[in-house]
Write a protein that holds these residues in place. Structure first.
Motif, PDB file in Angstrom:
ATOM      1  N   ARG A 288       0.823  -1.224   0.000  1.00  0.00           N
ATOM      2  CA  ARG A 288       0.000   0.000   0.000  1.00  0.00           C
ATOM      3  C   ARG A 288       0.848   1.261   0.000  1.00  0.00           C
ATOM      4  O   ARG A 288       0.490   2.259  -0.619  1.00  0.00           O
ATOM      5  N   LEU A 289       1.976   1.221   0.684  1.00  0.00           N
ATOM      6  CA  LEU A 289       2.883   2.376   0.667  1.00  0.00           C
ATOM      7  C   LEU A 289       3.510   2.557  -0.709  1.00  0.00           C
ATOM      8  O   LEU A 289       3.683   3.687  -1.168  1.00  0.00           O
ATOM      9  N   ALA A 290       3.845   1.467  -1.376  1.00  0.00           N
ATOM     10  CA  ALA A 290       4.480   1.544  -2.700  1.00  0.00           C
ATOM     11  C   ALA A 290       3.555   2.183  -3.734  1.00  0.00           C
ATOM     12  O   ALA A 290       4.022   2.675  -4.767  1.00  0.00           O
ATOM     13  N   GLU A 291       2.254   2.219  -3.456  1.00  0.00           N
ATOM     14  CA  GLU A 291       1.290   2.882  -4.342  1.00  0.00           C
ATOM     15  C   GLU A 291       1.267   4.394  -4.122  1.00  0.00           C
ATOM     16  O   GLU A 291       0.711   5.127  -4.940  1.00  0.00           O
ATOM     17  N   GLN A 292       1.841   4.848  -3.016  1.00  0.00           N
ATOM     18  CA  GLN A 292       1.828   6.264  -2.645  1.00  0.00           C
ATOM     19  C   GLN A 292       2.955   7.023  -3.360  1.00  0.00           C
ATOM     20  O   GLN A 292       3.912   6.429  -3.833  1.00  0.00           O
ATOM     21  N   GLU A 293       2.828   8.331  -3.343  1.00  0.00           N
ATOM     22  CA  GLU A 293       3.916   9.174  -3.833  1.00  0.00           C
ATOM     23  C   GLU A 293       5.095   9.059  -2.860  1.00  0.00           C
ATOM     24  O   GLU A 293       4.893   8.831  -1.664  1.00  0.00           O
ATOM     25  N   PRO A 294       6.319   9.221  -3.361  1.00  0.00           N
ATOM     26  CA  PRO A 294       7.489   9.116  -2.468  1.00  0.00           C
ATOM     27  C   PRO A 294       7.389  10.005  -1.221  1.00  0.00           C
ATOM     28  O   PRO A 294       7.791   9.580  -0.129  1.00  0.00           O
ATOM     29  N   ASP A 295       6.854  11.212  -1.347  1.00  0.00           N
ATOM     30  CA  ASP A 295       6.728  12.097  -0.176  1.00  0.00           C
ATOM     31  C   ASP A 295       5.823  11.494   0.892  1.00  0.00           C
ATOM     32  O   ASP A 295       6.068  11.666   2.092  1.00  0.00           O
ATOM     33  N   SER A 296       4.789  10.772   0.485  1.00  0.00           N
ATOM     34  CA  SER A 296       3.903  10.120   1.453  1.00  0.00           C
ATOM     35  C   SER A 296       4.598   8.967   2.154  1.00  0.00           C
ATOM     36  O   SER A 296       4.354   8.720   3.342  1.00  0.00           O
ATOM     37  N   ILE A 297       5.451   8.265   1.440  1.00  0.00           N
ATOM     38  CA  ILE A 297       6.219   7.174   2.051  1.00  0.00           C
ATOM     39  C   ILE A 297       7.178   7.754   3.090  1.00  0.00           C
ATOM     40  O   ILE A 297       7.331   7.204   4.185  1.00  0.00           O
ATOM     41  N   ILE A 298       7.786   8.867   2.763  1.00  0.00           N
ATOM     42  CA  ILE A 298       8.677   9.559   3.707  1.00  0.00           C
ATOM     43  C   ILE A 298       7.878  10.022   4.925  1.00  0.00           C
ATOM     44  O   ILE A 298       8.324   9.865   6.070  1.00  0.00           O
ATOM     45  N   ASP A 299       6.683  10.555   4.684  1.00  0.00           N
ATOM     46  CA  ASP A 299       5.821  10.967   5.798  1.00  0.00           C
ATOM     47  C   ASP A 299       5.494   9.789   6.707  1.00  0.00           C
ATOM     48  O   ASP A 299       5.484   9.924   7.931  1.00  0.00           O
ATOM     49  N   PHE A 300       5.207   8.624   6.112  1.00  0.00           N
ATOM     50  CA  PHE A 300       4.923   7.423   6.902  1.00  0.00           C
ATOM     51  C   PHE A 300       6.105   7.114   7.819  1.00  0.00           C
ATOM     52  O   PHE A 300       5.925   6.861   9.007  1.00  0.00           O
ATOM     53  N   GLU A 301       7.306   7.120   7.259  1.00  0.00           N
ATOM     54  CA  GLU A 301       8.513   6.838   8.053  1.00  0.00           C
ATOM     55  C   GLU A 301       8.643   7.828   9.209  1.00  0.00           C
ATOM     56  O   GLU A 301       8.921   7.437  10.344  1.00  0.00           O
ATOM     57  N   CYS A 302       8.440   9.096   8.912  1.00  0.00           N
ATOM     58  CA  CYS A 302       8.567  10.126   9.952  1.00  0.00           C
ATOM     59  C   CYS A 302       7.523   9.942  11.039  1.00  0.00           C
ATOM     60  O   CYS A 302       7.824  10.049  12.236  1.00  0.00           O
ATOM     61  N   LEU A 303       6.290   9.661  10.648  1.00  0.00           N
ATOM     62  CA  LEU A 303       5.224   9.453  11.637  1.00  0.00           C
ATOM     63  C   LEU A 303       5.475   8.191  12.461  1.00  0.00           C
ATOM     64  O   LEU A 303       5.298   8.200  13.680  1.00  0.00           O
ATOM     65  N   MET A 304       5.888   7.119  11.796  1.00  0.00           N
ATOM     66  CA  MET A 304       6.184   5.887  12.515  1.00  0.00           C
ATOM     67  C   MET A 304       7.257   6.151  13.568  1.00  0.00           C
ATOM     68  O   MET A 304       7.127   5.762  14.727  1.00  0.00           O
ATOM     69  N   ARG A 305       8.318   6.845  13.184  1.00  0.00           N
ATOM     70  CA  ARG A 305       9.392   7.167  14.124  1.00  0.00           C
ATOM     71  C   ARG A 305       8.885   8.057  15.253  1.00  0.00           C
ATOM     72  O   ARG A 305       9.257   7.875  16.413  1.00  0.00           O
ATOM     73  N   GLN A 306       8.051   9.019  14.917  1.00  0.00           N
ATOM     74  CA  GLN A 306       7.491   9.917  15.931  1.00  0.00           C
ATOM     75  C   GLN A 306       6.736   9.119  16.988  1.00  0.00           C
ATOM     76  O   GLN A 306       6.893   9.352  18.187  1.00  0.00           O
ATOM     77  N   TYR A 307       5.947   8.133  16.555  1.00  0.00           N
ATOM     78  CA  TYR A 307       5.172   7.334  17.505  1.00  0.00           C
ATOM     79  C   TYR A 307       6.055   6.365  18.293  1.00  0.00           C
ATOM     80  O   TYR A 307       5.809   6.143  19.483  1.00  0.00           O
TER      81      TYR A 307
END
Length: 176
Positions: free
Chosen positions: A31-50
């Motif tokens: 599902r992430l691979a379907e996203q734009e690269p910036d959204s994948i980066i956002d996912f990583e940042c949010l995951m780390r934040q949590y």
């Protein structure tokens, strides 16, 4: 990707995986691979934040009771597992770590693979095979989102003899 989308993705993949963590990992990557690269980066940042937000002595105490020990890597992977359980479980545990007694059925809950899903998805989406400064992990680290030795555990430390009173439901289920 914003926080709402992050938690929706976690919840949707958790439900679809029906308790199979390897399947949840695969679904997250797909599902992430379907996203734009910036959204994948956002996912990583949010995951780390949590994962950083969950760095709390009460969460550490829960892992100590559940697993019988705490060390750096298993504690990190336990917090990844906690994030992968979805927002409701995550928030409840941060409010009252003893709530995990209702969720955890057996020791050694970890989800180390959550640390890699954004990197794999980014590679699939962009076609880049060699990790460089444009990858989610590098960009998140550059933004100060370091879940490793640089983070500071929140709350009050505890001793082993305090655990039965600190988290009585978890202690009854796993510690006693």
């Amino acid at each position: 990707m914003d926080t709402k989308e992050f938690w929706q993705l976690i919840e949707a993949t958790k439900q679809a995986a029906a308790g199979n963590q390897a399947r949840q990992e695969q679904l997250l990557i797909a599902r992430l691979a379907e996203q734009e690269p910036d959204s994948i980066i956002d996912f990583e940042c949010l995951m780390r934040q949590y994962v950083i937000e969950a760095d709390d002595f009460r969460i550490m105490a829960a892992q100590k009771i559940i697993d019988g020990y705490v060390s750096d890597d298993p504690y990190l992977y336990f917090r990844c597992w906690l994030v992968a359980q979805g927002e409701a479980v995550f928030r409840a545990a941060l409010q009252q770590a003893d709530s995990l007694a209702q969720v955890v059925e057996e020791p050694y809950q970890d989800f180390e693979q959550l640390l890699y899903v954004a990197t794999i998805a980014f590679s699939e989406r962009t076609g880049k095979t060699a990790e460089d400064d444009t990858f989610p992990r590098a960009l998140a680290a550059a933004r100060g989102l370091d879940y490793g030795s640089g983070s500071v555990t929140k709350g009050e430390d505890w001793t082993d003899n305090q655990l039965p009173k600190l988290l009585p439901r978890l202690w009854k289920k796993f510690g006693g």
